[in-house]
Motif scaffolding. Structure first.
Motif, PDB file in Angstrom:
ATOM      1  N   ALA A   1       0.831  -1.210   0.000  1.00 58.90           N
ATOM      2  CA  ALA A   1       0.000   0.000   0.000  1.00 58.90           C
ATOM      3  C   ALA A   1       0.861   1.254   0.000  1.00 58.90           C
ATOM      4  N   ASN A   2       0.189   2.398  -0.019  1.00 60.19           N
ATOM      5  CA  ASN A   2       0.925   3.665  -0.074  1.00 60.19           C
ATOM      6  C   ASN A   2       1.384   4.155   1.295  1.00 60.19           C
ATOM      7  N   ARG A   3       0.991   3.428   2.347  1.00 58.16           N
ATOM      8  CA  ARG A   3       1.444   3.786   3.689  1.00 58.16           C
ATOM      9  C   ARG A   3       1.364   2.569   4.578  1.00 58.16           C
ATOM     10  N   ILE A   4       2.109   2.586   5.661  1.00 62.20           N
ATOM     11  CA  ILE A   4       2.095   1.465   6.604  1.00 62.20           C
ATOM     12  C   ILE A   4       0.912   1.606   7.564  1.00 62.20           C
ATOM     13  N   GLY A   5       0.526   0.478   8.158  1.00 64.92           N
ATOM     14  CA  GLY A   5      -0.446   0.490   9.245  1.00 64.92           C
ATOM     15  C   GLY A   5      -1.860   0.883   8.889  1.00 64.92           C
ATOM     16  N   LYS A   6      -2.297   0.623   7.683  1.00 60.69           N
ATOM     17  CA  LYS A   6      -3.633   1.064   7.274  1.00 60.69           C
ATOM     18  C   LYS A   6      -4.741   0.450   8.134  1.00 60.69           C
ATOM     19  N   LYS A   7      -4.602  -0.838   8.442  1.00 60.93           N
ATOM     20  CA  LYS A   7      -5.629  -1.496   9.245  1.00 60.93           C
ATOM     21  C   LYS A   7      -5.601  -0.993  10.689  1.00 60.93           C
ATOM     22  N   ILE A   8      -4.417  -0.645  11.162  1.00 60.35           N
ATOM     23  CA  ILE A   8      -4.307  -0.056  12.502  1.00 60.35           C
ATOM     24  C   ILE A   8      -5.045   1.275  12.533  1.00 60.35           C
TER      25      ILE A   8
ATOM     26  N   THR B   1       1.713 -10.658   5.609  1.00 55.41           N
ATOM     27  CA  THR B   1       0.857 -10.011   4.613  1.00 55.41           C
ATOM     28  C   THR B   1      -0.626 -10.066   4.944  1.00 55.41           C
ATOM     29  N   GLY B   2      -0.986 -10.622   6.110  1.00 52.42           N
ATOM     30  CA  GLY B   2      -2.380 -10.604   6.540  1.00 52.42           C
ATOM     31  C   GLY B   2      -3.257 -11.558   5.769  1.00 52.42           C
ATOM     32  N   GLY B   3      -4.592 -11.301   5.872  1.00 50.92           N
ATOM     33  CA  GLY B   3      -5.564 -12.168   5.226  1.00 50.92           C
ATOM     34  C   GLY B   3      -6.315 -11.443   4.130  1.00 50.92           C
ATOM     35  N   LEU B   4      -7.551 -11.883   3.896  1.00 53.52           N
ATOM     36  CA  LEU B   4      -8.354 -11.369   2.795  1.00 53.52           C
ATOM     37  C   LEU B   4      -9.321 -10.270   3.218  1.00 53.52           C
ATOM     38  N   SER B   5      -9.359  -9.963   4.509  1.00 54.06           N
ATOM     39  CA  SER B   5     -10.366  -9.042   5.020  1.00 54.06           C
ATOM     40  C   SER B   5     -10.146  -7.602   4.562  1.00 54.06           C
TER      41      SER B   5
ATOM     42  N   ALA C   1      -5.917  -5.727   1.120  1.00 53.54           N
ATOM     43  CA  ALA C   1      -5.806  -7.145   1.472  1.00 53.54           C
ATOM     44  C   ALA C   1      -5.729  -8.007   0.215  1.00 53.54           C
ATOM     45  N   SER C   2      -4.944  -9.088   0.302  1.00 51.81           N
ATOM     46  CA  SER C   2      -4.823 -10.012  -0.826  1.00 51.81           C
ATOM     47  C   SER C   2      -4.441 -11.390  -0.297  1.00 51.81           C
ATOM     48  N   ASP C   3      -4.424 -12.360  -1.204  1.00 52.95           N
ATOM     49  CA  ASP C   3      -4.052 -13.723  -0.819  1.00 52.95           C
ATOM     50  C   ASP C   3      -2.569 -13.994  -1.069  1.00 52.95           C
ATOM     51  N   PHE C   4      -1.770 -12.949  -1.199  1.00 58.29           N
ATOM     52  CA  PHE C   4      -0.359 -13.118  -1.552  1.00 58.29           C
ATOM     53  C   PHE C   4       0.361 -14.038  -0.568  1.00 58.29           C
ATOM     54  N   GLY C   5       0.143 -13.837   0.715  1.00 58.14           N
ATOM     55  CA  GLY C   5       0.826 -14.657   1.721  1.00 58.14           C
ATOM     56  C   GLY C   5       0.456 -16.118   1.626  1.00 58.14           C
ATOM     57  N   HIS C   6      -0.812 -16.394   1.332  1.00 61.16           N
ATOM     58  CA  HIS C   6      -1.245 -17.779   1.207  1.00 61.16           C
ATOM     59  C   HIS C   6      -0.681 -18.420  -0.059  1.00 61.16           C
ATOM     60  N   ARG C   7      -0.609 -17.644  -1.134  1.00 57.76           N
ATOM     61  CA  ARG C   7      -0.019 -18.165  -2.371  1.00 57.76           C
ATOM     62  C   ARG C   7       1.472 -18.455  -2.173  1.00 57.76           C
ATOM     63  N   LEU C   8       2.127 -17.569  -1.436  1.00 53.27           N
ATOM     64  CA  LEU C   8       3.556 -17.759  -1.166  1.00 53.27           C
ATOM     65  C   LEU C   8       3.778 -19.003  -0.308  1.00 53.27           C
ATOM     66  N   ALA C   9       2.888 -19.199   0.674  1.00 54.33           N
ATOM     67  CA  ALA C   9       2.996 -20.392   1.520  1.00 54.33           C
ATOM     68  C   ALA C   9       2.866 -21.654   0.683  1.00 54.33           C
ATOM     69  N   ARG C  10       1.897 -21.667  -0.216  1.00 58.67           N
ATOM     70  CA  ARG C  10       1.712 -22.849  -1.071  1.00 58.67           C
ATOM     71  C   ARG C  10       2.918 -23.049  -1.999  1.00 58.67           C
ATOM     72  N   GLN C  11       3.483 -21.928  -2.467  1.00 60.74           N
ATOM     73  CA  GLN C  11       4.664 -22.022  -3.332  1.00 60.74           C
ATOM     74  C   GLN C  11       5.785 -22.786  -2.639  1.00 60.74           C
ATOM     75  N   PHE C  12       5.907 -22.601  -1.329  1.00 60.02           N
ATOM     76  CA  PHE C  12       6.960 -23.255  -0.569  1.00 60.02           C
ATOM     77  C   PHE C  12       6.487 -24.551   0.092  1.00 60.02           C
ATOM     78  N   GLY C  13       5.349 -25.071  -0.384  1.00 63.01           N
ATOM     79  CA  GLY C  13       4.905 -26.393   0.059  1.00 63.01           C
ATOM     80  C   GLY C  13       4.165 -26.434   1.374  1.00 63.01           C
ATOM     81  N   LEU C  14       3.718 -25.290   1.868  1.00 66.14           N
ATOM     82  CA  LEU C  14       2.989 -25.253   3.131  1.00 66.14           C
ATOM     83  C   LEU C  14       1.492 -25.443   2.898  1.00 66.14           C
ATOM     84  N   ASP C  15       0.850 -26.049   3.869  1.00 65.16           N
ATOM     85  CA  ASP C  15      -0.586 -26.295   3.808  1.00 65.16           C
ATOM     86  C   ASP C  15      -1.347 -25.054   4.254  1.00 65.16           C
ATOM     87  N   VAL C  16      -2.356 -24.654   3.486  1.00 67.63           N
ATOM     88  CA  VAL C  16      -3.207 -23.522   3.862  1.00 67.63           C
ATOM     89  C   VAL C  16      -4.615 -24.052   4.129  1.00 67.63           C
TER      90      VAL C  16
END
Length: 400
Positions: free
Chosen positions: A39-46, A162-166, A172-187
């Motif tokens: 995003a264009n700044r940190i802490g948006k959800k905060i 990278t948080g969740g989808l909320s 928010a995006s699924d980037f973290g979950h896609r990255l986890a799957r890329q490295f063989g982790l179960d989501v």
């Protein structure tokens, strides 16, 4: 653009609560840290949390306040970094706060103060923060190599925060979950949590007339009960009790509301009959709730069973039982939720069986860490999710 990759000890992906806490903690240990935020700044959800005042922790945090396929996973981190330790940082920065509900701590003025505090701590720890950064690829050889819109970077340790989808409008995006799957982790399966319920069109025709009306209730689904306020909306039901329950509710289940959680409805009816025998039932209900709700309650719940105009003296025992049943178990079937658009959290996520509960490092990919909401750990409403972010971020920051 960098012609050659710039190397760091640690790269943190995500400038939310968990990412900032991890970055500043690692930086304080002398690690060279780069934090990348899309995003264009940190802490948006905060910034948006707590109505702009940030419910930054809950002093009563226990593992029982969290949902996870492994309820034991969060115990270590929560024990090692307590709400009092985060509060000490808040006090050190002289941020005024107050306790709104039992254990729920909010800023007196603005959530901007929490973001400014975290940014200041990162600055003092010489953490580099870069925003508006899109990541196109992450690879791992001897180090982690990232190709981004701001250039190429490498690091010995990579932290995914990278948080969740909320609330997708916040980035928010699924980037973290896609990255986890890329490295063989179960989501584990994902769904919206702490989110309003929607009602089917027929039910909504009735209850949307009460949009804006709030009631103190005890709300129950098969797995859990919460005693707080609920709110009728033009889409269905919301308010703290409903948001809490939504994280435990499963599609198809009934939701039951006790509309008099502090009183015994039968005792209340008998008292009304003794003290105001000539008062009509609908007027008695209007004194305890509101005229709008009383009228609709009689029309929708008691239709054909009890007349709203019957006086309290005329109520039969059978009619009283009918009224009591509908007050103590006002039941409806949500047809769903409002989804990630308004959800405060994402349930599910990276399976914690893949993660060290002490360090947040993945068990199969050395140097790869997962923290915060991307993991299958979800807190209840009331500051618990922030405390998980601080605790999991701190634990990873101690070892990266």
């Amino acid at each position: 653009m960098n012609s050659e990759p710039t190397h760091y000890d640690v790269i943190v992906l995500g400038g939310g609560a968990a990412g900032l806490m991890c970055a500043l903690t690692a930086g304080q240990r002398g690690r060279r840290v780069l934090l990348l935020e899309r995003a264009n700044r940190i802490g948006k959800k905060i910034l948006m949390s707590g109505g702009g005042r940030c419910n930054f922790t809950n002093l009563n945090t226990t593992p029982a306040n969290f949902i996870s396929a492994n309820p034991h996973f969060c115990k270590s981190a929560l024990a090692r970094y307590s709400p009092w330790e985060f509060l000490a940082m808040v006090d050190r920065h002289e941020i005024p706060w107050h306790e709104k509900g039992p254990g729920q701590l909010f800023c007196d003025q603005s959530s901007k103060e929490i973001v400014a505090m975290l940014a200041s701590e990162c600055n003092q720890a010489r953490v580099e923060i870069r925003t508006k950064c899109e990541i196109s690829s992450v690879d791992r050889g001897q180090t982690f190599a990232l190709a981004t819109s701001l250039g190429s970077f490498t690091a010995d340790s990579l932290v995914v925060a990278t948080g969740g989808l909320s609330i997708p409008r916040m980035g928010a995006s699924d980037f973290g979950h896609r990255l986890a799957r890329q490295f063989g982790l179960d989501v584990l399966p994902l769904r919206a949590g702490l989110v309003p319920f929607t009602l089917a069109p027929k039910a909504l025709e009735t209850w949307e007339q009460l949009s804006g009306v709030s009631l103190d209730v005890s709300a129950s689904a098969p797995a859990m009960t919460f005693r707080e306020n609920m709110l009728f909306t033009h889409r269905g039901l919301s308010g703290p009790a409903i948001l809490q329950l939504s994280s435990y509710w499963l599609p198809g289940e009934a939701v039951s509301l006790n509309l008099m959680p502090e009183n015994n409805p039968m005792d209340w009816l008998q008292e009304q009959r003794q003290t105001r025998p000539r008062q009509t039932l609908v007027n008695a209900l209007a004194q305890s709730f509101s005229k709008r709700f009383a009228d609709l309650f009689c029309e929708y719940c008691l239709a054909g069973k009890v007349s709203p105009e019957v006086t309290m003296a005329e109520l039969t025992n059978e009619q009283m039982q009918t009224v009591v049943q509908n007050i103590s178990a006002f039941t409806f079937y949500p047809n769903g939720t409002e989804g990630y658009r308004t959800a405060e959290v994402t349930l599910g996520g990276v399976n914690t069986d893949n993660i060290s509960s002490k360090t947040m490092e993945t068990k199969t990919v050395p140097g790869l860490y997962m923290i915060g909401e991307v993991l299958d750990v979800t807190g209840q409403l009331g500051g618990y999710n922030f405390q998980w972010a601080w605790a999991s971020g701190w634990c990873a920051g101690q070892v990266v």
